[in-house]
Design an enzyme around this catalytic site. Structure first.
Site, PDB file in Angstrom:
ATOM      1  N   SER A   1       0.868  -1.171   0.000  1.00 18.46           N
ATOM      2  CA  SER A   1       0.000   0.000   0.000  1.00 18.46           C
ATOM      3  C   SER A   1       0.905   1.220   0.000  1.00 18.46           C
ATOM      4  O   SER A   1       2.081   1.131   0.372  1.00 18.46           O
ATOM      5  CB  SER A   1      -0.877   0.001   1.266  1.00 18.46           C
ATOM      6  OG  SER A   1      -1.519   1.254   1.457  1.00 18.46           O
TER       7      SER A   1
ATOM      8  N   TYR B   1      -2.425  -1.350  10.325  1.00 12.95           N
ATOM      9  CA  TYR B   1      -2.320  -1.450   8.867  1.00 12.95           C
ATOM     10  C   TYR B   1      -0.980  -0.891   8.385  1.00 12.95           C
ATOM     11  O   TYR B   1      -0.273  -1.514   7.589  1.00 12.95           O
ATOM     12  CB  TYR B   1      -3.479  -0.697   8.233  1.00 12.95           C
ATOM     13  CG  TYR B   1      -3.621  -0.893   6.747  1.00 12.95           C
ATOM     14  CD1 TYR B   1      -4.242  -2.028   6.230  1.00 12.95           C
ATOM     15  CD2 TYR B   1      -3.164   0.068   5.849  1.00 12.95           C
ATOM     16  CE1 TYR B   1      -4.394  -2.204   4.869  1.00 12.95           C
ATOM     17  CE2 TYR B   1      -3.301  -0.100   4.480  1.00 12.95           C
ATOM     18  CZ  TYR B   1      -3.919  -1.235   3.995  1.00 12.95           C
ATOM     19  OH  TYR B   1      -4.063  -1.408   2.635  1.00 12.95           O
TER      20      TYR B   1
END
Length: 278
Positions: free
Chosen positions: A160, A173
């Protein structure tokens, strides 16, 4: 009037070259969204594909049939829970028995939770690290020996933009995705002399049905238009001011799996509209 069609035009009509013919690909978290798009891109290039993820059996069966018929490749679904190391090992073994050893591994499965760190539930922290980071470790550990023995392998970890930068309220995350980028580099170094590459793809915000639902929820919760939510919340840090598409992410993964990317390894490649250029 006669029509002259160039070689490029013929190639466009034919679709992408089947440069992955005979290869076997596992794509985790691939029954919807980005993972399904990646599976489709690999199938279109000739790879046999193992889908993985949750969903209604009839719907998943339909996905397998659609991909197989559209691209003339074998497709199957494996229900392995990516939070359980023993099931990940079984995924690799079942794939080898059904199609042959895994040539291409795309670690895409992921989960998310947003909260200030002092309010972050420990069970959500553990689950996010298990799915977003540890699952990739267990999957790579399961497929690497055969890749090295055959001197070919392509591993792509879907990280990401948050594997390169941080945002508030996403502690687990961000930690997992930063860890995944680091793990990618380690595996790339260990496998480099064995014909195996390992790279990370780092998308920014990608337009998927899940994101569309989140936009609608945010608009309703804050009394804003969806356009305002998109521009001022979701894409505030994405200089292109547009979502990346599933097809763009999938095309990037397909390139990294192609013969042309044989010397590309250990990278963390953003597909983020310039977000990480700040």
């Amino acid at each position: 009037m006669s029509t002259i069609m160039t070689t490029a035009g013929l190639n466009d009509l034919a679709g992408p070259p089947r440069e992955l013919e005979g290869r076997v690909a596992i794509v985790t978290g691939s029954t919807s969204g980005i993972g399904l798009g990646i599976a489709e891109a690999l199938a279109a290039r000739g790879a046999a594909v193992v889908l993985n993820g949750f969903g209604p059996a009839a719907e998943i069966g339909g996905l397998c049939r659609r991909l197989a018929e559209a691209h003339d490749v074998p497709v199957r679904h494996d229900p392995a829970d990516m939070g359980k190391p023993e099931e990940i090992a079984c995924l690799a073994e079942r794939t080898a028995r059904a199609f042959g050893p895994c040539d291409i591994l795309v670690n895409n499965a992921g989960v998310q939770h947003v909260a200030p760190i002092e309010d972050f539930p420990p069970d959500r922290w553990n689950a996010i690290l298990a799915i977003n980071l540890s699952a990739a470790f267990h999957a790579m550990r399961a497929v690497l020996p055969r890749m090295k023995a055959r001197r070919f392998g392509r591993i792509v970890n879907i990280a990401s933009a948050h594997g390169l930068i941080a945002s508030p309220f996403k502690s687990a995350y961000v930690a997992a995705k930063h860890g995944l980028v680091g793990l990618t580099k380690v595996v790339a170094l260990e496998a480099a002399e064995h014909g195996v590459t390992c790279n990370a793809v780092c998308p920014g915000y990608v337009w998927t049905p899940l994101v569309a639902g989140q936009v609608a929820q945010q608009a309703l919760a804050h009394g804003l238009t969806e356009e305002k939510v998109i521009r001022e919340v979701f894409l505030a840090e994405q200089p292109s001011r547009r979502f990346a598409t599933v097809e763009e992410v999938a095309g990037t993964v397909a390139f990294l799996c192609s013969p042309a990317a044989a010397s590309v390894t250990g990278t963390a490649l953003p597909v983020d509209g310039g977000w990480t250029a700040h």
